[in-house]
Scaffold this active site. Structure first.
Site, PDB file in Angstrom:
ATOM      1  N   ASP A  13       0.803  -1.224   0.000  1.00 41.14           N
ATOM      2  CA  ASP A  13       0.000   0.000   0.000  1.00 41.14           C
ATOM      3  C   ASP A  13       0.838   1.278   0.000  1.00 41.14           C
ATOM      4  O   ASP A  13       0.419   2.319   0.528  1.00 41.14           O
ATOM      5  CB  ASP A  13      -0.965   0.024   1.200  1.00 41.14           C
ATOM      6  CG  ASP A  13      -1.879  -1.181   1.201  1.00 41.14           C
ATOM      7  OD1 ASP A  13      -2.247  -1.633   0.104  1.00 41.14           O
ATOM      8  OD2 ASP A  13      -2.217  -1.666   2.294  1.00 41.14           O
ATOM      9  N   LYS A  16       1.861   2.197  -5.053  1.00 31.50           N
ATOM     10  CA  LYS A  16       2.390   1.649  -6.308  1.00 31.50           C
ATOM     11  C   LYS A  16       1.464   1.955  -7.479  1.00 31.50           C
ATOM     12  O   LYS A  16       1.922   2.331  -8.559  1.00 31.50           O
ATOM     13  CB  LYS A  16       2.562   0.125  -6.179  1.00 31.50           C
ATOM     14  CG  LYS A  16       3.527  -0.291  -5.082  1.00 31.50           C
ATOM     15  CD  LYS A  16       3.575  -1.795  -4.912  1.00 31.50           C
ATOM     16  CE  LYS A  16       2.310  -2.406  -4.351  1.00 31.50           C
ATOM     17  NZ  LYS A  16       1.990  -2.044  -2.971  1.00 31.50           N
ATOM     18  N   GLY A  40      -4.599  -4.207  -3.873  1.00 28.03           N
ATOM     19  CA  GLY A  40      -5.564  -3.145  -4.153  1.00 28.03           C
ATOM     20  C   GLY A  40      -4.766  -1.911  -4.509  1.00 28.03           C
ATOM     21  O   GLY A  40      -4.129  -1.315  -3.646  1.00 28.03           O
ATOM     22  N   HIS A  41      -4.711  -1.596  -5.793  1.00 28.67           N
ATOM     23  CA  HIS A  41      -3.886  -0.476  -6.268  1.00 28.67           C
ATOM     24  C   HIS A  41      -4.790   0.667  -6.704  1.00 28.67           C
ATOM     25  O   HIS A  41      -5.571   0.529  -7.644  1.00 28.67           O
ATOM     26  CB  HIS A  41      -2.987  -0.936  -7.427  1.00 28.67           C
ATOM     27  CG  HIS A  41      -1.986  -1.982  -7.011  1.00 28.67           C
ATOM     28  ND1 HIS A  41      -1.086  -2.538  -7.877  1.00 28.67           N
ATOM     29  CD2 HIS A  41      -1.733  -2.545  -5.797  1.00 28.67           C
ATOM     30  CE1 HIS A  41      -0.324  -3.409  -7.225  1.00 28.67           C
ATOM     31  NE2 HIS A  41      -0.711  -3.430  -5.962  1.00 28.67           N
ATOM     32  N   GLN A 223       1.922  -5.995  -3.233  1.00 26.58           N
ATOM     33  CA  GLN A 223       2.378  -6.115  -1.831  1.00 26.58           C
ATOM     34  C   GLN A 223       3.686  -5.334  -1.635  1.00 26.58           C
ATOM     35  O   GLN A 223       3.876  -4.327  -2.303  1.00 26.58           O
ATOM     36  CB  GLN A 223       2.526  -7.596  -1.425  1.00 26.58           C
ATOM     37  CG  GLN A 223       1.201  -8.342  -1.298  1.00 26.58           C
ATOM     38  CD  GLN A 223       0.628  -8.840  -2.591  1.00 26.58           C
ATOM     39  OE1 GLN A 223       1.288  -9.541  -3.329  1.00 26.58           O
ATOM     40  NE2 GLN A 223      -0.606  -8.516  -2.885  1.00 26.58           N
ATOM     41  N   PRO A 303      -8.720  -1.102   8.744  1.00 26.97           N
ATOM     42  CA  PRO A 303      -7.861   0.032   9.095  1.00 26.97           C
ATOM     43  C   PRO A 303      -6.402  -0.396   9.029  1.00 26.97           C
ATOM     44  O   PRO A 303      -6.054  -1.496   9.464  1.00 26.97           O
ATOM     45  CB  PRO A 303      -8.255   0.377  10.529  1.00 26.97           C
ATOM     46  CG  PRO A 303      -9.098  -0.742  11.017  1.00 26.97           C
ATOM     47  CD  PRO A 303      -9.587  -1.526   9.844  1.00 26.97           C
TER      48      PRO A 303
END
Ligand code: GDP
Ligand code: IMO
Ligand code: MG
Length: 423
Positions: A13, A16, A40-41, A223, A303
């Site tokens: 996170d 990227k 999740g990008h 990742q 979170p």
């Protein structure tokens, strides 16, 4: 043109997706090389938000081929949802999209098994995304997984699918959990396979042809280094090689072609899921930083844990991966702080070290040694060059670069594509 690899240099996170979006303006091909839809990008273009999970973040550049390399584990049903979601947002990549025939496939039974394994781990859980990533890579290593190429051979596809789901259903029955409906799952897999057929090919040929033709090729990591299966904070890691080595094996590109490695790092640190995190701010200020940075997972909404920049971990990550260029994101999140800390060492069992310890037990007890720098207390979002940054921000960046042993080439000062400058 030499190939560029972009990887996360922390626990994921790092931003990227945003940096790939910026760089893909000039890229002819962007390939994902590992991970799956655990990623999740986020890409923000003209205020509109897109979250990519399996599809490379080069979707906004119309000349860019988007490729899923052999090292990725692909959930066909989820991939179609993502393709359809992009179409709904007006982005059609179908004429410039390819999936490696060697990529392993992820099905519902992997996701269910992921959830079951986490439950069994009790308080030693990893905090996975429950996207079936670990089980799918296990099947690859066990040599029983299905590959995208199997979709092109219907009989093989069906028999392998039935064999695998039966094996997992046996495990579910033994564990006393509900088994999956084989026919229902097969129909879903078959239908997804049918739609994905046109995109499946030997991508190694395509990517190497692009390299020979001197095209601009970008390899997009998912990742981050500290989630790497070999080098990360084992066992609190993902199941793939997230670094430069993974880029070569996961995209089918020989190391000799790689001349530039961009390590993306936040101006502070976050981690989602369980595992050691030495600079974590497990206090009110950590919560404040989470709010300031909008630190909630792009895949699971969880979170994110927040902490100061960790130069011990990041220096090791840069060394390990031959990082030539740092892309630093979220500088703007620190704009209001009066002082900012950087971790330059860990005290582990009474001894101070600047080398990242290997064992999770040592990382859990490591006390960070901090250096404090003055904050800049002025907005940076509009800055488009180093000169436009406040002096304290420039000093902070210089110190980060010095401690990490690489030059800073890209600075990000906001989530949008425009809030970026190259140095
Ligand atoms: P990735 O997985 O490495 O692509 O990163 P994520 O997309 O999961 O998380 C990064 C988050 O930070 C996203 O919400 C981005 O929109 C946001 N982001 C990226 N760069 C910046 C930046 O420079 N400033 C701010 N405020 N947000 C950023
Ligand atoms: P991007 O590409 C942050 C974490 C999970 C968990 C561990 C193992 O967006 O940076 P897994 O589902 O892979 O078996 O979970 O890895 N994790 C990530 N953390 N960003 C990611 O991806 C992640 N993908 C997995 O939270 O701790
Ligand atoms: Mg992410």
């Amino acid at each position: 043109m030499p190939v560029t690899v972009l990887i996360g240099a922390q626990w994921g996170d790092e931003g990227k997706g945003k940096i790939i979006d910026v760089l893909s303006e000039n890229a002819d091909l962007v390939a994902r090389f590992q991970g799956g839809n655990n990623a999740g990008h986020t890409v923000i273009v003209e205020g509109k938000k897109y979250v990519l999970h399996l599809i490379p973040s080069g979707v906004h550049s119309e000349k860019t081929t988007c490729m899923i390399g052999n090292g990725v584990v692909v959930n066909p049903v989820q991939l179609l949802e993502e393709l359809d979601g992009l179409l709904d947002q007006g982005i059609d990549i179908t004429r410039r999209f390819q999936i490696s025939n060697r990529a392993q496939l992820v099905f519902s039974y992997h996701c269910e098994f992921d959830a079951l394994s986490e439950k069994k781990r009790g308080d030693k859980l990893i905090g996975t995304t429950k996207k079936g990533i670990g089980p799918a890579y296990s099947d690859k290593v066990n040599r029983c997984g299905l590959r995208a190429g199997d979709i092109l051979r219907p009989e093989k596809f069906e028999s392998k699918f039935r064999e695998n789901i039966a094996r997992y259903n046996k495990l579910f029955a033994e564990a006393g959990v509900e088994v999956l409906d084989v026919e229902e799952e097969w129909q879903k897999a078959k239908a997804a396979g049918e739609r994905l057929k046109p995109f499946i090919s030997d991508t190694v040929v395509t990517i190497n042809k692009a390299i020979q033709e001197d095209k601009d090729v970008l390899l997009e990591g998912a990742q981050g280094v500290w989630l790497d299966i070999d080098y990360g904070t084992f066992p609190y890691v993902t199941s793939s090689n997230t670094g430069t080595g993974g880029a070569c094996t996961g995209a089918g590109v020989a190391p000799i072609h790689i001349k530039k490695v961009i390590g993306v790092t936040k101006a502070y640190t976050t981690r989602v899921g369980e595992g050691p995190f030495p600079t974590e701010l497990d206090c009110e200020f950590g919560e404040q930083l989470r709010q300031m940075g909008g630190e909630f997972g792009a895949t699971t909404g969880r979170p994110r844990r927040c902490g100061w920049f960790d130069a011990v971990a990041t220096n090791y990550a840069m060394m390990l991966n031959g990082v030539t260029d740092i892309a630093i994101t979220k500088m703007d999140v620190l704009d209001t702080l009066t002082e900012i800390k950087i971790c330059t060492g860990y005290e582990v069992n009474g001894e101070v070290t600047s080398i990242m310890p290997v064992e999770a037990e040592d990382l859990y007890v490591a006390k960070p040694v901090f250096e404090t720098m003055p904050g800049w207390q002025s907005p940076t979002t509009e800055a488009r060059s180093m000169e436009e940054l406040p002096e304290a921000a420039r000093k902070y960046l210089a110190r980060v670069a010095e401690l990490c042993g690489a030059k800073i080439s890209i600075v990000s000062v906001g989530p949008g594509r425009e809030a970026t400058f190259q140095v």
